[in-house]
Every structure is written in structure tokens, then in C-alpha cells.
Design a protein around this motif. Structure first.
Motif, short mmCIF file in Angstrom:
data_model
loop_
_atom_site.label_atom_id
_atom_site.label_comp_id
_atom_site.label_asym_id
_atom_site.label_seq_id
_atom_site.Cartn_x
_atom_site.Cartn_y
_atom_site.Cartn_z
N MET A 1 0.85 -1.27 -0.18
CA MET A 1 -0.11 -0.04 0.05
C MET A 1 0.96 1.10 -0.01
O MET A 1 1.70 1.35 0.61
N ASN A 2 0.48 2.26 -0.73
CA ASN A 2 1.26 3.43 -0.92
C ASN A 2 0.77 4.43 0.34
O ASN A 2 -0.53 4.93 0.39
N SER A 3 1.57 4.57 1.25
CA SER A 3 1.07 5.14 2.37
C SER A 3 0.86 6.75 2.38
O SER A 3 0.35 7.47 3.25
N LYS A 4 1.29 7.22 1.04
CA LYS A 4 1.00 8.64 0.88
C LYS A 4 -0.31 8.84 0.11
O LYS A 4 -0.74 9.71 0.15
N GLN A 5 -1.18 7.68 -0.01
CA GLN A 5 -2.38 7.93 -0.71
C GLN A 5 -3.47 7.34 0.16
O GLN A 5 -3.41 6.16 0.39
N GLN A 6 -4.51 7.94 0.45
CA GLN A 6 -5.62 7.29 0.98
C GLN A 6 -6.54 6.66 0.02
O GLN A 6 -6.42 7.21 -1.13
N PRO A 7 -7.24 5.59 0.55
CA PRO A 7 -8.13 4.82 -0.31
C PRO A 7 -9.31 5.84 -1.03
O PRO A 7 -9.47 6.84 -0.43
N ASP A 8 -9.81 5.48 -2.12
CA ASP A 8 -10.95 6.16 -2.74
C ASP A 8 -12.02 6.16 -1.83
O ASP A 8 -12.67 7.16 -1.83
N TRP A 9 -12.31 5.32 -1.03
CA TRP A 9 -13.57 5.34 -0.15
C TRP A 9 -13.27 6.24 1.15
O TRP A 9 -14.32 6.52 1.79
N TRP A 10 -12.35 6.61 1.49
CA TRP A 10 -11.91 7.48 2.59
C TRP A 10 -12.38 8.85 2.38
O TRP A 10 -12.05 9.65 1.58
N ARG A 11 -13.57 9.45 2.89
CA ARG A 11 -14.26 10.59 2.76
C ARG A 11 -13.53 11.54 3.74
O ARG A 11 -14.30 12.93 3.97
N TYR A 12 -12.77 11.39 4.67
CA TYR A 12 -12.42 12.17 5.73
C TYR A 12 -10.84 12.79 5.27
O TYR A 12 -10.59 12.78 4.15
#
Length: 286
Positions: A1-12
Motif C-alpha cells: 500500500m502506498n502510505s502517501k495515498q488514502q483509499p478512494d472510499w476515505w471521505r475524511y
């Protein structure tokens, strides 16, 4: 997982995602990648100013609370303060809180508790009542660096927000506000208080725990008692036993006429809160 990038579903916020990853990288470096799996997250509920989750990783479950920045004006100070960590680091109070791992302006993370919300019937248990009063006595006599609850501004704020509900009866709201204004004269912000002791915040397991300290402030201890009586719909007998035990353990005077005024004031503020959040509550119930 790229820790710099949040997943698409993360709305926060991206900040909250990065803070969470940094924490979990220290706690569970081999399983932190599971954090991006939406299946690891269980929605617990939505509070006044936050959204709560249970995050389950391979070795540990966590309670994660994400702060809704748009609703922070509802808090006593008008802004979020890292109060959970403040309270959890107080030696006299820490035993009644889950271990706080992270507490910032955007999120809060603590260890998961195997505990359930308390209910009205729990107040028939003298051991639980006694432990709750021990907690309250320690809290009300503690010297925490908390904001002061300006009850007049607090009431006015809820009144103005409730008026924005187009389905609300303006005459009813005005009557509540006028009655509440008269009752605020009884209120004296004199002690450290939680201000939101309710079934979802007072948990019972092998002991009791008190969570969600976002409304904590220097407040009136009788307003605190009034909130418990209202939120748990205590009977006259349950209320009498609660007050008797509080007098005995805390040493704080309980003027019964003032307590009645605080009960009415708490009820009014709660009705204004419900009016404000009525549509949201309906949506959650669907």
C-alpha cells in the motif's frame, strides 16, 4: 500500500489518514496495510460532531473517532481540544478511560473496549452507581485545563441552530429559549465536568468507562447530575439513590430546587438539539 495515498472510499481529511497510518505503523507495522481495506472498518454511529468506527486489524481492535470540522461550533469552546488525552493522563481519572493512543484536532484513536452501553436498569445496581459516583467525585474535584461552559451562549447557539430547521415550530422554540434563559441564572460553572454522560458514553464491562470527552468543560456539577437523570430516564427512586450517594462521596452540596432547575434546563437544551438534528436522526433510523 502506498502510505502517501488514502483509499478512494476515505471521505475524511488526508491529514487524518496520514496520522492514522503513522500511528499504526508503530503499533502494528506488519498489518497496517489492512487499514486500507474497507472491510476492516465497522461504523458504530454518528455523534454530534464525530463519526465512530471499530477498526479491526490482525492483532488488535481500535476505536477510531473522526471529527466533523463543520460542527465544531457546537462544542463549549467552539473548537476541538485534545481533551481525551488530557483526561486520560490524569492519574485519578485514567482508570475510567480506554487507553488513548492518538488525540488530535481531526481524529481520536484508543484501544477497543469489550463493554456495552449502560441502560436505565443498570442504575438498580448499587455497585455500578457507587463506582459512577466515585468517578464523578474524582472528576468534579479535579483541576483539569478545560474551557468554561458559558451556558447562556450555549443555549443561544442551540436555539439559533434549531431555528434553521424549517419543520420546527418557531413559537415552541421561542418558548423553550425564554424558559431556558430564566433557568441559566441557577447555573454556576465551578467544577470539571464531562457534560454528556449518556448510555453511549457510559460503558459497562468488567468496570465502567466514560468516553467521548468532547463536551468536557468547567461546568455545574448539578447540570451533570441532571444530564444523567434525563439521559437514563431515572425513576424517582433511582434519582434519590444517585443524589444520596453523590452527596456522601463528593461532599458537594446538592440543592434540590437547583437540581430541578438544572433538569429543566438540560431538557430544554436536549429538545433544541433534537430539533436541530431531527432530520439526521430520521435518516439514521431508515
Amino acid at each position: 500500500m502506498n502510505s502517501k495515498q488514502q483509499p478512494d472510499w476515505w471521505r475524511y481529511s488526508a491529514t487524518s489518514w496520514q496520522q492514522l497510518l503513522e500511528l499504526l505503523s508503530e503499533l502494528e507495522p506488519t498489518t497496517v496495510g489492512q487499514c486500507a481495506n474497507k472491510a476492516s472498518w465497522q461504523l458504530l454511529g454518528v455523534g454530534d460532531t464525530n463519526t465512530n468506527f471499530k477498526l479491526s486489524l490482525a492483532h488488535q481492535d481500535y476505536f477510531v473517532q473522526l471529527v466533523d470540522q463543520a460542527k465544531l461550533e457546537q462544542l463549549p469552546s467552539g473548537e476541538y481540544a485534545s481533551q481525551t488525552r488530557l483526561v486520560s493522563e490524569n492519574p485519578a481519572l485514567s482508570k475510567w478511560l480506554p487507553k488513548c493512543l492518538l488525540d488530535t484536532e481531526v481524529m481520536r484513536v484508543s484501544t477497543w473496549l469489550d463493554a456495552k452501553p449502560t441502560i436505565n436498569q443498570d442504575f438498580n445496581n448499587p455497585d455500578l452507581v457507587g463506582e459512577l459516583i466515585r468517578l464523578l467525585s474524582e472528576l468534579h474535584h479535579s483541576e483539569l485545563s478545560l474551557p468554561e461552559l458559558d451556558i447562556k451562549k450555549h443555549l443561544a447557539k442551540y436555539y439559533e441552530i434549531a431555528r434553521a430547521n424549517k419543520n420546527a415550530d418557531p413559537l415552541r422554540l421561542e418558548a423553550l429559549y425564554e424558559q431556558g434563559q430564566k433557568l441559566t441564572g441557577y447555573f454556576v460553572a465551578s467544577h470539571s465536568c464531562h457534560n454528556d454522560i449518556s448510555p453511549g458514553n457510559l460503558l459497562s464491562g468488567h468496570q465502567i468507562f466514560l468516553v467521548d470527552w468532547e463536551y468536557a468543560a468547567k461546568s455545574d456539577p448539578l447540570f451533570e447530575l441532571a444530564g444523567i437523570i434525563f439521559n437514563f430516564d431515572l425513576s424517582d427512586q433511582q434519582e434519590k439513590e444517585l443524589v444520596t450517594e453523590y452527596r456522601k462521596q463528593s461532599g458537594i452540596k446538592v440543592d434540590l430546587d437547583k437540581l430541578e432547575a438544572m433538569k429543566d434546563l438540560y431538557r430544554i437544551i436536549s429538545e433544541l438539539w433534537y430539533t436541530e438534528n431531527e432530520q439526521s436522526c430520521r435518516n439514521l433510523g431508515k
